[in-house]
Design a protein around this motif. Structure first.
Motif, PDB file in Angstrom:
ATOM      1  N   UNK A 146       0.831  -1.211   0.000  1.00 26.24           N
ATOM      2  CA  UNK A 146       0.000   0.000   0.000  1.00 26.24           C
ATOM      3  C   UNK A 146       0.870   1.267   0.000  1.00 26.24           C
ATOM      4  N   UNK A 147       1.860   1.274  -0.926  1.00 25.54           N
ATOM      5  CA  UNK A 147       2.764   2.415  -1.047  1.00 25.54           C
ATOM      6  C   UNK A 147       2.774   2.895  -2.497  1.00 25.54           C
ATOM      7  N   UNK A 148       3.411   4.048  -2.689  1.00 24.03           N
ATOM      8  CA  UNK A 148       3.626   4.599  -4.020  1.00 24.03           C
ATOM      9  C   UNK A 148       4.908   5.421  -3.971  1.00 24.03           C
ATOM     10  N   UNK A 149       5.656   5.422  -5.068  1.00 20.50           N
ATOM     11  CA  UNK A 149       6.876   6.216  -5.149  1.00 20.50           C
ATOM     12  C   UNK A 149       6.509   7.550  -5.764  1.00 20.50           C
ATOM     13  N   UNK A 150       6.791   8.629  -5.025  1.00 19.94           N
ATOM     14  CA  UNK A 150       6.408   9.973  -5.455  1.00 19.94           C
ATOM     15  C   UNK A 150       7.646  10.878  -5.526  1.00 19.94           C
ATOM     16  N   UNK A 151       7.472  11.993  -6.225  1.00 18.64           N
ATOM     17  CA  UNK A 151       8.544  12.988  -6.286  1.00 18.64           C
ATOM     18  C   UNK A 151       8.552  13.804  -4.989  1.00 18.64           C
TER      19      UNK A 151
END
Length: 152
Positions: A146-151
């Motif tokens: 339940x993660x996401x790679x963001x800037x």
């Protein structure tokens, strides 16, 4: 008379070729289209992964620990996993991610829970889950944790 597109042109180009607009990556998750907090692109992600892999395998594994070239891959993978668990679990990003301005975020915001970082790291080290992405550019390892790679 207009020429009909070949049948391969309708499915190779994806859903947009069929007239379906899915929005930008992260839109359905409430993330901005550009700038800080937007979904990190493939280039930044693979760049950060490459930097981290080189640091773990060559600089630490072979350089500092003096690992044999035949076992340097496994030693590097163990160091890589440890780096991800410690740095993503505490800071939200690894050395490579920090250099390229990206971080791992929980879907609700902030850093992911430590147990989810362990799960994400294990799946990332298996490689295949990280290669299967959804339309928000989240690999199976990100979906499971339940993660996401963001800037940044």
């Amino acid at each position: 008379m207009a020429k009909e597109p070949r049948w391969t042109q309708t499915w190779i180009s994806g859903t947009r070729a069929a007239g379906v607009e899915l929005g930008y990556p992260g839109e359905r998750l409430g993330l901005p289209k550009e700038g800080s907090g937007s979904v990190a692109g493939f280039g930044r992600r693979i760049g950060a992964l490459t930097i981290d892999w080189l640091i773990c395998t060559w600089a630490i594994g072979r350089g500092i620990l003096g690992a044999d070239p035949r076992s340097a891959g496994w030693v590097g993978l163990a160091i890589f996993a440890l780096e991800y668990i410690l740095l993503v679990g505490t800071l939200g990003s690894t050395f490579g991610m920090k250099l390229l301005g990206i971080r791992v975020a929980a879907l609700g915001g902030g850093r992911p829970a430590f147990g989810l970082v362990l799960l994400r790291t294990l799946l990332l080290c298996l490689a295949v889950p990280a290669l299967i992405w959804d339309r928000d550019q989240r690999g199976l390892h990100d979906r499971a944790a339940r993660t996401i790679v963001v800037r940044d």
